[in-house]
Design a protein around this motif. Structure first.
Motif, PDB file in Angstrom:
ATOM      1  N   ILE A 170       0.796  -1.230   0.017  1.00 32.98           N
ATOM      2  CA  ILE A 170      -0.051   0.011   0.075  1.00 32.98           C
ATOM      3  C   ILE A 170       1.004   1.272   0.012  1.00 32.98           C
ATOM      4  O   ILE A 170       1.814   1.427   0.815  1.00 32.98           O
ATOM      5  N   PHE A 171       0.645   2.110  -0.958  1.00 31.22           N
ATOM      6  CA  PHE A 171       1.438   3.423  -0.932  1.00 31.22           C
ATOM      7  C   PHE A 171       0.377   4.512  -0.511  1.00 31.22           C
ATOM      8  O   PHE A 171      -0.695   4.800  -1.108  1.00 31.22           O
ATOM      9  N   LYS A 172       1.131   5.481   0.328  1.00 32.33           N
ATOM     10  CA  LYS A 172       0.396   6.643   0.505  1.00 32.33           C
ATOM     11  C   LYS A 172       1.352   7.961   0.145  1.00 32.33           C
ATOM     12  O   LYS A 172       2.680   7.585   0.854  1.00 32.33           O
ATOM     13  N   ALA A 173       1.163   9.047  -0.166  1.00 31.12           N
ATOM     14  CA  ALA A 173       2.006   9.821  -0.383  1.00 31.12           C
ATOM     15  C   ALA A 173       2.576  10.348   0.926  1.00 31.12           C
ATOM     16  O   ALA A 173       1.895  10.533   1.989  1.00 31.12           O
ATOM     17  N   ARG A 174       3.920  10.662   1.197  1.00 32.57           N
ATOM     18  CA  ARG A 174       4.540  10.747   2.366  1.00 32.57           C
ATOM     19  C   ARG A 174       4.227  12.042   3.031  1.00 32.57           C
ATOM     20  O   ARG A 174       4.072  12.174   4.250  1.00 32.57           O
ATOM     21  N   SER A 175       3.716  12.901   2.249  1.00 35.06           N
ATOM     22  CA  SER A 175       3.123  14.382   3.054  1.00 35.06           C
ATOM     23  C   SER A 175       1.701  14.218   3.235  1.00 35.06           C
ATOM     24  O   SER A 175       1.180  15.237   4.108  1.00 35.06           O
ATOM     25  N   SER A 176       0.994  13.233   3.062  1.00 44.34           N
ATOM     26  CA  SER A 176      -0.434  13.171   3.092  1.00 44.34           C
ATOM     27  C   SER A 176      -0.918  13.089   4.649  1.00 44.34           C
ATOM     28  O   SER A 176      -1.891  14.054   5.008  1.00 44.34           O
ATOM     29  N   LYS A 177      -0.090  12.115   5.200  1.00 44.17           N
ATOM     30  CA  LYS A 177      -0.477  12.193   6.899  1.00 44.17           C
ATOM     31  C   LYS A 177      -0.358  13.345   7.413  1.00 44.17           C
ATOM     32  O   LYS A 177      -1.147  14.148   8.072  1.00 44.17           O
ATOM     33  N   MET A 178       0.814  14.083   7.004  1.00 42.15           N
ATOM     34  CA  MET A 178       1.188  15.539   7.701  1.00 42.15           C
ATOM     35  C   MET A 178      -0.020  16.601   7.402  1.00 42.15           C
ATOM     36  O   MET A 178      -0.595  17.207   8.356  1.00 42.15           O
ATOM     37  N   PHE A 179      -0.438  16.748   6.231  1.00 37.20           N
ATOM     38  CA  PHE A 179      -1.371  17.626   5.923  1.00 37.20           C
ATOM     39  C   PHE A 179      -2.789  17.187   6.325  1.00 37.20           C
ATOM     40  O   PHE A 179      -3.423  18.108   6.774  1.00 37.20           O
ATOM     41  N   ALA A 180      -3.263  15.867   6.784  1.00 38.27           N
ATOM     42  CA  ALA A 180      -4.227  15.530   7.439  1.00 38.27           C
ATOM     43  C   ALA A 180      -4.223  15.945   8.713  1.00 38.27           C
ATOM     44  O   ALA A 180      -5.280  16.337   9.221  1.00 38.27           O
ATOM     45  N   TRP A 181      -3.041  15.766   9.500  1.00 40.37           N
ATOM     46  CA  TRP A 181      -2.958  15.990  11.007  1.00 40.37           C
ATOM     47  C   TRP A 181      -3.295  17.700  11.120  1.00 40.37           C
ATOM     48  O   TRP A 181      -3.573  18.138  12.038  1.00 40.37           O
TER      49      TRP A 181
END
Length: 208
Positions: free
Chosen positions: A12-23
């Protein structure tokens, strides 16, 4: 990358910055709601709908989207659609604007794996160009910026192309059957409805 909560031989791939933007979205929403409660009390909660909308968009646009690579094919979990592309339907993996699965009839971009901006290519190092699947390279062993290992689109493309190549070499995927393979697209109507409802409520809270 993570393998949970999917079972089996899955990547499973998720953009590395995605979690940061979500938080960031969630932190802004929580901070705004707390400040509103302290300043105006519970009666002001209906006016925090725009903050709830921000939190929802943080989940929808940044937390939810992933690229799921399985032995049966590739699933793109986009904000409003889930696209399941079996290996037999795949004819090309493109990374010009984002990781894009190309079939004989349509192109399917992955929200979770955007191509890099201008700095993506400038930050490339020699190791980012080596050891990529054979289908990555163009004439003269050229590599697009979106195919570099250090980019979101490139990292996702490596997963897809490597699994695709392995399955073809093992005889589990037969090239040339793309015209007959079926791509499944599921629309997230509940997510669409939630977006419309929260957007309308936010407009009402701000302007009416």
């Amino acid at each position: 990358m993570s393998r949970a909560p999917y079972a089996g031989n899955v990547e499973i791939f998720k953009a590395r910055s995605s979690k940061m933007f979500a938080w960031i979205c969630w932190a802004v929403a929580v901070f705004g709601i707390v400040v509103t409660l302290v300043a105006a009390g519970p009666r002001a909660l209906p006016g925090t709908t725009p903050l709830l909308f921000i939190a929802f968009l943080g989940w929808l646009l940044f937390w939810r989207p992933v690229v799921v690579v399985r032995d049966s094919g590739v699933a793109l979990e986009n904000p409003y659609r889930t696209i399941d592309v079996p290996w037999d339907a795949l004819v090309q993996v493109d990374t010009r604007f984002a990781l894009t699965l190309v079939t004989p009839h349509k192109r399917y971009p992955a929200w979770a794996a955007p191509a890099p901006g201008i700095w993506g290519g400038r930050n490339a190092r020699p190791e980012h160009l080596k050891g990529l699947p054979g289908t990555t390279y163009g004439p003269g062993s050229s590599v697009r910026p979106g195919d570099l290992k250090n980019t979101d689109s490139g990292a996702a493309a490596v997963l897809v192309r490597t699994r695709w190549q392995d399955l073809v070499e093992a005889g589990r995927v037969e090239p040339g059957r793309a015209e007959d393979a079926l791509v499944t697209v599921a629309v997230g109507w509940l997510r669409i409805a939630a977006t419309v409802a929260l957007a309308a409520a936010s407009y009402w809270a701000v302007f009416l």
